[in-house]
Design an enzyme around this catalytic site. Structure first.
Site, PDB file in Angstrom:
ATOM      1  N   GLN A   1       0.843  -1.193   0.000  1.00 55.17           N
ATOM      2  CA  GLN A   1       0.000   0.000   0.000  1.00 55.17           C
ATOM      3  C   GLN A   1       0.885   1.253   0.000  1.00 55.17           C
ATOM      4  O   GLN A   1       1.684   1.469   0.905  1.00 55.17           O
ATOM      5  CB  GLN A   1      -0.934   0.030   1.212  1.00 55.17           C
ATOM      6  CG  GLN A   1      -1.965   1.146   1.099  1.00 55.17           C
ATOM      7  CD  GLN A   1      -2.872   1.247   2.309  1.00 55.17           C
ATOM      8  OE1 GLN A   1      -2.429   1.617   3.388  1.00 55.17           O
ATOM      9  NE2 GLN A   1      -4.151   0.926   2.129  1.00 55.17           N
TER      10      GLN A   1
ATOM     11  N   ARG B   1      -7.522   2.328  -3.002  1.00 58.44           N
ATOM     12  CA  ARG B   1      -8.396   2.306  -1.825  1.00 58.44           C
ATOM     13  C   ARG B   1      -9.086   3.649  -1.668  1.00 58.44           C
ATOM     14  O   ARG B   1      -8.447   4.703  -1.708  1.00 58.44           O
ATOM     15  CB  ARG B   1      -7.589   1.995  -0.556  1.00 58.44           C
ATOM     16  CG  ARG B   1      -8.506   1.712   0.641  1.00 58.44           C
ATOM     17  CD  ARG B   1      -7.731   1.420   1.911  1.00 58.44           C
ATOM     18  NE  ARG B   1      -8.409   0.405   2.707  1.00 58.44           N
ATOM     19  CZ  ARG B   1      -8.360   0.324   4.034  1.00 58.44           C
ATOM     20  NH1 ARG B   1      -7.665   1.219   4.731  1.00 58.44           N
ATOM     21  NH2 ARG B   1      -8.972  -0.645   4.681  1.00 58.44           N
TER      22      ARG B   1
ATOM     23  N   GLY C   1      -9.348  -6.887   9.144  1.00 57.85           N
ATOM     24  CA  GLY C   1      -8.211  -6.235   9.748  1.00 57.85           C
ATOM     25  C   GLY C   1      -7.916  -6.778  11.127  1.00 57.85           C
ATOM     26  O   GLY C   1      -7.130  -7.710  11.302  1.00 57.85           O
ATOM     27  N   ARG C   2      -8.584  -6.230  12.135  1.00 59.77           N
ATOM     28  CA  ARG C   2      -8.311  -6.607  13.531  1.00 59.77           C
ATOM     29  C   ARG C   2      -8.339  -8.116  13.776  1.00 59.77           C
ATOM     30  O   ARG C   2      -7.515  -8.629  14.532  1.00 59.77           O
ATOM     31  CB  ARG C   2      -9.282  -5.889  14.466  1.00 59.77           C
ATOM     32  CG  ARG C   2      -9.095  -4.376  14.500  1.00 59.77           C
ATOM     33  CD  ARG C   2     -10.125  -3.718  15.418  1.00 59.77           C
ATOM     34  NE  ARG C   2     -10.049  -2.268  15.398  1.00 59.77           N
ATOM     35  CZ  ARG C   2     -10.732  -1.487  14.572  1.00 59.77           C
ATOM     36  NH1 ARG C   2     -11.537  -2.036  13.682  1.00 59.77           N
ATOM     37  NH2 ARG C   2     -10.606  -0.180  14.620  1.00 59.77           N
TER      38      ARG C   2
ATOM     39  N   TYR D   1      -5.941  10.913   4.142  1.00 61.42           N
ATOM     40  CA  TYR D   1      -4.558  11.167   3.758  1.00 61.42           C
ATOM     41  C   TYR D   1      -4.501  11.974   2.453  1.00 61.42           C
ATOM     42  O   TYR D   1      -5.521  12.454   1.977  1.00 61.42           O
ATOM     43  CB  TYR D   1      -3.783   9.857   3.702  1.00 61.42           C
ATOM     44  CG  TYR D   1      -3.740   9.178   5.060  1.00 61.42           C
ATOM     45  CD1 TYR D   1      -3.133   9.817   6.144  1.00 61.42           C
ATOM     46  CD2 TYR D   1      -4.354   7.947   5.293  1.00 61.42           C
ATOM     47  CE1 TYR D   1      -3.115   9.239   7.411  1.00 61.42           C
ATOM     48  CE2 TYR D   1      -4.341   7.363   6.553  1.00 61.42           C
ATOM     49  CZ  TYR D   1      -3.724   8.016   7.603  1.00 61.42           C
ATOM     50  OH  TYR D   1      -3.722   7.463   8.862  1.00 61.42           O
TER      51      TYR D   1
END
Length: 370
Positions: A101, A233, A322-323, A186
């Site tokens: 990424q 993304r 993810g987690r 971002y």
């Protein structure tokens, strides 16, 4: 389309996958210092999770200017390329696939990363957010982001070139492709939104102009390594960090139209995943699918049941977790067999060594279930 499940393969011109479980990108802040260099511990961590259909690496800064958090990896020095090669070799040896990424944080940064200078952004507007900064002893604290300085047009072209070079560096490091991080507040996301982009030049104002930076970056990266190996993304429902833009949904849908025409390798939809977060509207999902015929990944607090339902609806092709991958390196097997999921230690998420990172064991079923 045929019926899909989490455990059915995905045909893709550059990334054929054995299952539809994606390991989502997660910042873990465990590089070697100085130089933010990926290391053997990171190689072990990713290789442990290689049974995912696809691994998307943690966000990786394309340049020193792109950094906003301590100990996050880069992909702009030879030492970083060599460090990442150790990671990709380990993942491939374990039978996995991994993309890098690409990240520029923009205004989500602090002067400590810029020799005392200000972070950069489309416009000089503060994000009302904090970033994690560690001292020489590795002890971190959250610091307020200052008001950034606005980029001039020449600097924008330089950043586009940095993305291109970072993609080439990623391929030299052995990655199977890259993902352009254009969400979560971002730099690219900052260009997309009218709340963070108030430029009066060709990169601001109209929806078409706000999309220009994303498309410039995409063209540069895809032109260097191929469209099929380039993912993007997006995060339409993220509102934190001063990103609540009234025009973001139409902007994201237009981005999907343009990227579909250009043959992007995949779109990765980052959904808001905090408590009381806005739900992704079904009409938006349907509108996105109507505009985008390519491979679509969704991510955001999915469990096995929700993931299977999403695949059955044909509104996504892959589901990112993810987690759950943090404390369950063998997550695909646990989901497939209904084995229990372990809980992760929240105190060990960022920084540190093996504890809370590579020392979570795979599940050992009772002899009657083995």
């Amino acid at each position: 389309m045929p019926d899909m499940s989490l455990f059915s393969p995905l045909s893709h011109p550059a990334l054929p996958l054995p299952n539809r479980i994606v390991m989502a990108p997660m910042t873990r802040c465990r590089t070697d210092q100085p130089g933010d260099v990926p290391n053997a511990l990171m190689a072990e961590y990713y290789a442990q999770r290689a049974s995912a259909g696809l691994i998307i690496s943690e966000a990786t800064q394309i340049s020193r200017q792109g950094q906003g958090y301590s100990f996050t990896p880069g992909i702009y020095s030879q030492a970083q390329i060599d460090g990442w090669r150790g990671v990709t070799d380990a993942v491939h040896a374990a039978g996995g696939r991994i993309v890098l990424q690409l990240w520029h944080v923009g205004r989500m940064s602090h002067p400590v990363f810029h020799d005392g200078g200000l972070p950069v952004a489309p416009s000089a507007l503060p994000p009302q957010a904090q970033v994690w900064v560690a001292d020489a002893n590795g002890q971190g604290q959250m610091l307020d982001c200052p008001t950034p300085r606005a980029l001039d047009s020449g600097e924008i072209a330089d950043i586009v070139a940095d993305y291109r070079q970072a993609a080439l560096n990623a391929m030299a490091a052995g990655f199977d492709g890259v993902e352009i991080h254009a969400g979560n507040g971002y730099l690219i996301d900052q260009f997309l939104r009218s709340t963070s982009n108030q430029r009066q030049d060709r990169y601001g104002g109209s929806r078409r102009s706000r999309l220009r930076f994303l498309l410039d970056v995409y063209h540069a990266v895809a032109g260097a390594i191929g469209a099929a190996r380039t993912g993007v993304r997006l995060a339409p429902y993220i509102t934190a960090r001063g990103m609540a833009c009234p025009d973001i949904i139409p902007t994201i849908l237009e981005a999907a139209v343009q990227l579909d025409k250009l043959g992007v390798g995949y779109l990765h939809l980052s959904e808001a995943d905090w408590d009381d977060a806005p739900q992704v509207d079904l009409l938006f999902r349907q509108a996105l699918r109507q505009r985008f015929a390519g491979t679509l990944i969704v991510a955001g607090r999915y469990d096995a049941a929700r993931a299977e339902a999403m695949l059955a609806s044909k509104l996504a092709d892959l589901v990112a977790f993810g987690r759950p991958f943090i404390a369950n390196p063998d997550l695909p097997a646990r989901l497939q067999h209904g084995w229990p999921l372990a809980d992760f230690d929240p105190a060990a998420l960022f920084g540190g060594q093996a504890d809370g990172y590579t020392r979570y064991p795979p599940y050992t079923p009772p002899a009657s279930q083995a």
